[in-house]
Scaffold this motif. Sequence first.
Motif, PDB file in Angstrom:
ATOM      1  N   UNK A  52     -31.428 -27.557   1.978  1.00 36.48           N
ATOM      2  CA  UNK A  52     -32.116 -27.196   0.741  1.00 36.48           C
ATOM      3  C   UNK A  52     -33.174 -26.139   1.049  1.00 36.48           C
ATOM      4  N   UNK A  53     -33.492 -25.338   0.033  1.00 36.64           N
ATOM      5  CA  UNK A  53     -34.589 -24.381   0.145  1.00 36.64           C
ATOM      6  C   UNK A  53     -35.530 -24.597  -1.035  1.00 36.64           C
ATOM      7  N   UNK A  54     -36.765 -24.171  -0.849  1.00 37.05           N
ATOM      8  CA  UNK A  54     -37.751 -24.214  -1.913  1.00 37.05           C
ATOM      9  C   UNK A  54     -37.859 -22.807  -2.466  1.00 37.05           C
ATOM     10  N   UNK A  58     -38.883 -24.744  -6.867  1.00 37.27           N
ATOM     11  CA  UNK A  58     -37.672 -25.474  -7.256  1.00 37.27           C
ATOM     12  C   UNK A  58     -36.819 -25.724  -6.016  1.00 37.27           C
ATOM     13  N   UNK A  59     -36.394 -26.972  -5.833  1.00 39.53           N
ATOM     14  CA  UNK A  59     -35.564 -27.336  -4.692  1.00 39.53           C
ATOM     15  C   UNK A  59     -34.107 -27.019  -5.024  1.00 39.53           C
ATOM     16  N   UNK A  83     -26.840 -16.156  -2.500  1.00 36.01           N
ATOM     17  CA  UNK A  83     -26.731 -15.843  -3.925  1.00 36.01           C
ATOM     18  C   UNK A  83     -27.056 -17.133  -4.670  1.00 36.01           C
ATOM     19  N   UNK A  84     -28.069 -17.092  -5.504  1.00 35.07           N
ATOM     20  CA  UNK A  84     -28.459 -18.267  -6.287  1.00 35.07           C
ATOM     21  C   UNK A  84     -27.655 -18.221  -7.586  1.00 35.07           C
ATOM     22  N   UNK A 155     -28.544 -35.629  -6.462  1.00 40.48           N
ATOM     23  CA  UNK A 155     -29.276 -36.731  -5.831  1.00 40.48           C
ATOM     24  C   UNK A 155     -30.123 -36.202  -4.669  1.00 40.48           C
ATOM     25  N   UNK A 156     -29.571 -35.275  -3.905  1.00 38.10           N
ATOM     26  CA  UNK A 156     -30.309 -34.685  -2.774  1.00 38.10           C
ATOM     27  C   UNK A 156     -31.537 -33.944  -3.279  1.00 38.10           C
ATOM     28  N   UNK A 157     -31.373 -33.191  -4.376  1.00 40.25           N
ATOM     29  CA  UNK A 157     -32.507 -32.470  -4.946  1.00 40.25           C
ATOM     30  C   UNK A 157     -33.569 -33.443  -5.406  1.00 40.25           C
TER      31      UNK A 157
END
Length: 166
Positions: A52-54, A58-59, A83-84, A155-157
């Motif tokens: 994950x990145x911040x 936003x995660x 690419x988001x 769930x991870x977020x």
Amino acid sequence: MSQSNSETTEIQLVVFKLGSEEYGVPITQVQEINRLMTPTKIPQAPPFVEGIINLRGKIIPVIDLKKRFGLTLADHTANTRIIVINIGENTVGVIVDAVTEVLRLSTAALEPPPPMISSISVDYLKGVGKVGERLLILLDLDKILSDKEKEQLSASEACAGNTNKA
């Protein structure tokens, strides 16, 4: 005022490379393009999830598309990008080798994917676009994650965003 008819509709695509192949995704699903940053690993995540990145508070989970599609892995370079993208309700980062261009493609230049166009399953593909002599593989972003995988990422977020278990 417009002289074009409905058959000359265009789509705008963000074009990127995975290995030697060129892929395109609709620009309407692309939120932004960032330089590669090191994601934080998530325990028990699927193998293709880098972590994950911040992103400005936003995660966002990050997926390595080469791992997702079972392609040959290579070292990241200065051209590697995240690419988001928006996949349904989820915002996800996808790691690609390089973003090469944004282009407009006539829908008349699109064809359904043949069964064996690349090493990627046809399930992930929307079609093939012809750009001069080049063939552009169009990904169906809504299908690169199964419903179960989308739930896992959500769930991870949630776990990363707070201390409650999802």
